[in-house]
Design a protein around this motif. Structure first.
Motif, PDB file in Angstrom:
ATOM      1  N   TRP A  47      37.921  -5.136  -8.766  1.00 36.38           N
ATOM      2  CA  TRP A  47      37.764  -3.687  -8.899  1.00 36.38           C
ATOM      3  C   TRP A  47      36.829  -3.341 -10.056  1.00 36.38           C
ATOM      4  O   TRP A  47      35.966  -2.460  -9.930  1.00 36.38           O
ATOM      5  N   LEU A  48      36.973  -4.041 -11.201  1.00 38.32           N
ATOM      6  CA  LEU A  48      36.124  -3.748 -12.361  1.00 38.32           C
ATOM      7  C   LEU A  48      34.662  -4.071 -12.070  1.00 38.32           C
ATOM      8  O   LEU A  48      33.758  -3.326 -12.481  1.00 38.32           O
ATOM      9  N   LEU A  49      34.415  -5.174 -11.354  1.00 38.09           N
ATOM     10  CA  LEU A  49      33.036  -5.520 -10.992  1.00 38.09           C
ATOM     11  C   LEU A  49      32.418  -4.439 -10.115  1.00 38.09           C
ATOM     12  O   LEU A  49      31.274  -4.011 -10.353  1.00 38.09           O
ATOM     13  N   ILE A  50      33.158  -3.980  -9.101  1.00 40.37           N
ATOM     14  CA  ILE A  50      32.655  -2.917  -8.223  1.00 40.37           C
ATOM     15  C   ILE A  50      32.484  -1.616  -9.008  1.00 40.37           C
ATOM     16  O   ILE A  50      31.498  -0.887  -8.840  1.00 40.37           O
ATOM     17  N   PHE A  51      33.431  -1.329  -9.897  1.00 40.15           N
ATOM     18  CA  PHE A  51      33.377  -0.121 -10.724  1.00 40.15           C
ATOM     19  C   PHE A  51      32.118  -0.106 -11.585  1.00 40.15           C
ATOM     20  O   PHE A  51      31.490   0.943 -11.775  1.00 40.15           O
ATOM     21  N   SER A  52      31.731  -1.284 -12.112  1.00 36.55           N
ATOM     22  CA  SER A  52      30.570  -1.361 -13.001  1.00 36.55           C
ATOM     23  C   SER A  52      29.252  -1.168 -12.264  1.00 36.55           C
ATOM     24  O   SER A  52      28.209  -1.011 -12.905  1.00 36.55           O
ATOM     25  N   LEU A  53      29.276  -1.208 -10.936  1.00 35.97           N
ATOM     26  CA  LEU A  53      28.051  -1.066 -10.141  1.00 35.97           C
ATOM     27  C   LEU A  53      27.896   0.328  -9.562  1.00 35.97           C
ATOM     28  O   LEU A  53      27.068   0.550  -8.687  1.00 35.97           O
ATOM     29  N   LYS A  54      28.692   1.287 -10.036  1.00 40.96           N
ATOM     30  CA  LYS A  54      28.647   2.652  -9.521  1.00 40.96           C
ATOM     31  C   LYS A  54      28.139   3.612 -10.596  1.00 40.96           C
ATOM     32  O   LYS A  54      28.203   3.316 -11.797  1.00 40.96           O
ATOM     33  N   ASN A  55      27.659   4.763 -10.134  1.00 39.77           N
ATOM     34  CA  ASN A  55      27.374   5.854 -11.060  1.00 39.77           C
ATOM     35  C   ASN A  55      28.569   6.810 -11.076  1.00 39.77           C
ATOM     36  O   ASN A  55      29.565   6.589 -10.381  1.00 39.77           O
ATOM     37  N   ASN A  56      28.475   7.869 -11.862  1.00 37.81           N
ATOM     38  CA  ASN A  56      29.624   8.764 -12.024  1.00 37.81           C
ATOM     39  C   ASN A  56      30.050   9.409 -10.705  1.00 37.81           C
ATOM     40  O   ASN A  56      31.249   9.560 -10.425  1.00 37.81           O
ATOM     41  N   GLN A  57      29.090   9.800  -9.865  1.00 38.12           N
ATOM     42  CA  GLN A  57      29.441  10.432  -8.600  1.00 38.12           C
ATOM     43  C   GLN A  57      30.168   9.466  -7.677  1.00 38.12           C
ATOM     44  O   GLN A  57      31.152   9.823  -7.019  1.00 38.12           O
ATOM     45  N   GLU A  58      29.699   8.217  -7.632  1.00 40.33           N
ATOM     46  CA  GLU A  58      30.321   7.224  -6.756  1.00 40.33           C
ATOM     47  C   GLU A  58      31.698   6.816  -7.259  1.00 40.33           C
ATOM     48  O   GLU A  58      32.585   6.496  -6.463  1.00 40.33           O
ATOM     49  N   VAL A  59      31.903   6.840  -8.566  1.00 44.08           N
ATOM     50  CA  VAL A  59      33.213   6.486  -9.127  1.00 44.08           C
ATOM     51  C   VAL A  59      34.285   7.448  -8.630  1.00 44.08           C
ATOM     52  O   VAL A  59      35.404   7.044  -8.272  1.00 44.08           O
ATOM     53  N   PHE A  60      33.964   8.735  -8.566  1.00 43.86           N
ATOM     54  CA  PHE A  60      34.965   9.750  -8.209  1.00 43.86           C
ATOM     55  C   PHE A  60      34.998  10.069  -6.715  1.00 43.86           C
ATOM     56  O   PHE A  60      36.006  10.567  -6.221  1.00 43.86           O
ATOM     57  N   ASN A  61      33.910   9.786  -5.998  1.00 47.16           N
ATOM     58  CA  ASN A  61      33.838  10.177  -4.591  1.00 47.16           C
ATOM     59  C   ASN A  61      34.070   9.026  -3.613  1.00 47.16           C
ATOM     60  O   ASN A  61      34.263   9.277  -2.418  1.00 47.16           O
ATOM     61  N   MET A  62      34.039   7.794  -4.075  1.00 40.18           N
ATOM     62  CA  MET A  62      34.212   6.639  -3.191  1.00 40.18           C
ATOM     63  C   MET A  62      35.572   5.989  -3.421  1.00 40.18           C
ATOM     64  O   MET A  62      36.142   6.101  -4.512  1.00 40.18           O
ATOM     65  N   PRO A  63      36.111   5.297  -2.393  1.00 42.85           N
ATOM     66  CA  PRO A  63      37.359   4.543  -2.592  1.00 42.85           C
ATOM     67  C   PRO A  63      37.187   3.489  -3.693  1.00 42.85           C
ATOM     68  O   PRO A  63      36.070   3.023  -3.947  1.00 42.85           O
ATOM     69  N   PRO A  64      38.270   3.098  -4.348  1.00 41.14           N
ATOM     70  CA  PRO A  64      38.159   2.170  -5.492  1.00 41.14           C
ATOM     71  C   PRO A  64      37.447   0.857  -5.165  1.00 41.14           C
ATOM     72  O   PRO A  64      36.673   0.352  -5.981  1.00 41.14           O
ATOM     73  N   PHE A  65      37.705   0.279  -3.995  1.00 39.00           N
ATOM     74  CA  PHE A  65      37.123  -1.019  -3.658  1.00 39.00           C
ATOM     75  C   PHE A  65      35.908  -0.902  -2.737  1.00 39.00           C
ATOM     76  O   PHE A  65      35.469  -1.904  -2.168  1.00 39.00           O
ATOM     77  N   ALA A  66      35.364   0.285  -2.606  1.00 40.08           N
ATOM     78  CA  ALA A  66      34.170   0.481  -1.774  1.00 40.08           C
ATOM     79  C   ALA A  66      32.930   0.123  -2.579  1.00 40.08           C
ATOM     80  O   ALA A  66      32.722   0.636  -3.685  1.00 40.08           O
ATOM     81  N   VAL A  67      32.108  -0.761  -2.023  1.00 43.14           N
ATOM     82  CA  VAL A  67      30.883  -1.189  -2.695  1.00 43.14           C
ATOM     83  C   VAL A  67      29.788  -0.165  -2.405  1.00 43.14           C
ATOM     84  O   VAL A  67      29.571   0.207  -1.243  1.00 43.14           O
ATOM     85  N   PRO A  68      29.097   0.332  -3.423  1.00 42.95           N
ATOM     86  CA  PRO A  68      28.038   1.312  -3.169  1.00 42.95           C
ATOM     87  C   PRO A  68      26.894   0.719  -2.352  1.00 42.95           C
ATOM     88  O   PRO A  68      26.642  -0.492  -2.404  1.00 42.95           O
ATOM     89  N   ALA A  69      26.206   1.557  -1.588  1.00 44.28           N
ATOM     90  CA  ALA A  69      25.096   1.079  -0.752  1.00 44.28           C
ATOM     91  C   ALA A  69      23.997   0.463  -1.593  1.00 44.28           C
ATOM     92  O   ALA A  69      23.377  -0.536  -1.207  1.00 44.28           O
ATOM     93  N   GLN A  70      23.759   1.022  -2.771  1.00 43.32           N
ATOM     94  CA  GLN A  70      22.783   0.476  -3.711  1.00 43.32           C
ATOM     95  C   GLN A  70      23.478   0.227  -5.043  1.00 43.32           C
ATOM     96  O   GLN A  70      23.595   1.134  -5.872  1.00 43.32           O
ATOM     97  N   PRO A  71      23.971  -0.998  -5.258  1.00 42.61           N
ATOM     98  CA  PRO A  71      24.671  -1.306  -6.513  1.00 42.61           C
ATOM     99  C   PRO A  71      23.771  -1.057  -7.733  1.00 42.61           C
ATOM    100  O   PRO A  71      22.596  -1.411  -7.730  1.00 42.61           O
ATOM    101  N   HIS A  72      24.337  -0.452  -8.736  1.00 43.63           N
ATOM    102  CA  HIS A  72      23.575  -0.099  -9.938  1.00 43.63           C
ATOM    103  C   HIS A  72      23.666  -1.241 -10.959  1.00 43.63           C
ATOM    104  O   HIS A  72      24.371  -1.153 -11.973  1.00 43.63           O
ATOM    105  N   TRP A  73      22.904  -2.318 -10.705  1.00 41.52           N
ATOM    106  CA  TRP A  73      22.867  -3.432 -11.642  1.00 41.52           C
ATOM    107  C   TRP A  73      22.212  -3.026 -12.957  1.00 41.52           C
ATOM    108  O   TRP A  73      22.367  -3.707 -13.979  1.00 41.52           O
ATOM    109  N   ASN A  74      21.465  -1.922 -12.917  1.00 36.33           N
ATOM    110  CA  ASN A  74      20.802  -1.470 -14.146  1.00 36.33           C
ATOM    111  C   ASN A  74      21.811  -0.991 -15.194  1.00 36.33           C
ATOM    112  O   ASN A  74      21.449  -0.794 -16.360  1.00 36.33           O
ATOM    113  N   ASN A  75      23.084  -0.793 -14.786  1.00 38.86           N
ATOM    114  CA  ASN A  75      24.109  -0.457 -15.776  1.00 38.86           C
ATOM    115  C   ASN A  75      24.215  -1.539 -16.844  1.00 38.86           C
ATOM    116  O   ASN A  75      24.411  -1.241 -18.030  1.00 38.86           O
ATOM    117  N   TYR A  76      24.100  -2.806 -16.432  1.00 38.60           N
ATOM    118  CA  TYR A  76      24.199  -3.918 -17.378  1.00 38.60           C
ATOM    119  C   TYR A  76      22.991  -3.940 -18.314  1.00 38.60           C
ATOM    120  O   TYR A  76      23.133  -4.173 -19.526  1.00 38.60           O
TER     121      TYR A  76
END
Length: 295
Positions: A47-76
């Motif tokens: 869950w934390l790995l998937i959470f780290s690949l989301k932006n703020n909108q995806e964190v609140f609008n997507m299910p917890p274990f849903a992988v975003p269509a475009q993972p935000h690796w730039n967060n790292y």
């Protein structure tokens, strides 16, 4: 043989076959329970790995274990370059290592002196260290802060290191005690007969013999020091000395919070401890088993 009776070997074979089936069923159920427990342990990390690949909108609008269509690796990359995480990471590393080495070495000195040497007051000294196990960490924050302020050690990594060593010593000594009591005295007697000094005997003979339990105490201390938050947050105010656990607050603003960056920072902080634990997990079990049996 009369009709209606069963030969002893036939009955024994059927009983053995029944026990074998029940044994295999029990083993299969045990493996299923262990797999389920392992999955439950891994779910927060996934869950934390998937959470780290989301932006703020995806964190609140997507299910917890849903992988975003475009993972935000730039967060790292963002937290490492803009969030000063590189400095916090190196501070965590060197503060953890220095505290760990001092704690394990001092605890080994104390345990060796209490268990392998005869002197008055050894039991009293050991009791004083064990009292430290009953002191709540949070109850000491104000006295420690006042003391460090008088010594001009506030906003100084030394205040954190001294606190780590002081609070980890009782637990480390307690773990080492059982192993030291189980060490054979004949080895030390032979070393003394050969003219070996106490210092040389400790560093050349006793420390190598206790390597397995030392690995256990080192990992326990490392996990505590790496994840500790209260002391760093209380005693350290400047960014140049903060550690990862406190540095994550940089992404929490008064009006906005970068949740993806927080997840990336937490993931970076977890990976070193996870890798070390996986590499040295066998030594942990070995050390605990060796120190739990006396004789």
């Amino acid at each position: 043989m009369k009709s209606g009776t069963m030969a002893p070997y036939t009955l024994h074979r059927r009983l053995g076959s029944s026990r074998g089936r029940w044994g295999r069923t029990g083993t299969a159920l045990l493996y299923l329970l262990l797999i389920a427990a392992a999955v439950l342990q891994l779910l927060p990390l996934i869950w934390l790995l998937i959470f780290s690949l989301k932006n703020n909108q995806e964190v609140f609008n997507m299910p917890p274990f849903a992988v975003p269509a475009q993972p935000h690796w730039n967060n790292y990359a963002k937290v490492w370059s803009n969030g000063n995480i590189g400095t916090y990471f190196m501070n965590s590393v060197w503060i953890t290592v220095v505290s760990l080495v001092l704690t394990v070495l001092l605890a080994s000195f104390v345990t060796f002196a209490v268990t392998r040497m005869r002197w008055k007051g050894s039991s009293f000294v050991l009791g004083l260290f064990m009292v430290g196990l009953m002191i709540p960490v949070h109850s000491t924050l104000i006295p420690l802060f006042s003391m460090f302020q008088k010594l001009n050690l506030t906003d100084n990594p030394l205040s954190v290191i001294l606190s780590y060593v002081a609070f980890n010593l009782p637990t480390t000594i307690m773990i080492l005690l059982g192993f030291y009591y189980a060490l054979p005295g004949e080895v030390e007697e032979a070393a003394v007969m050969d003219g070996c000094s106490v210092n040389r005997m400790f560093f050349r003979i006793v420390l190598p013999m206790t390597s397995s339990v030392l690995a256990t105490t080192a990992i326990i201390n490392m996990i505590y020091n790496w994840n500790e938050f209260i002391f760093v947050n209380t005693f350290i105010s400047s960014d140049q000395y903060k550690t990862l656990t406190v540095g994550v607050q940089n992404f929490i603003g008064q009006y906005t919070t970068d949740w993806g960056a927080i997840g990336a920072t937490l993931m970076i902080s977890i990976l070193p401890i996870l890798l070390v634990f996986l590499i040295l997990s066998d030594r942990i079990v070995e050390g605990i088993a060796a120190g739990s049996v006396k004789g």
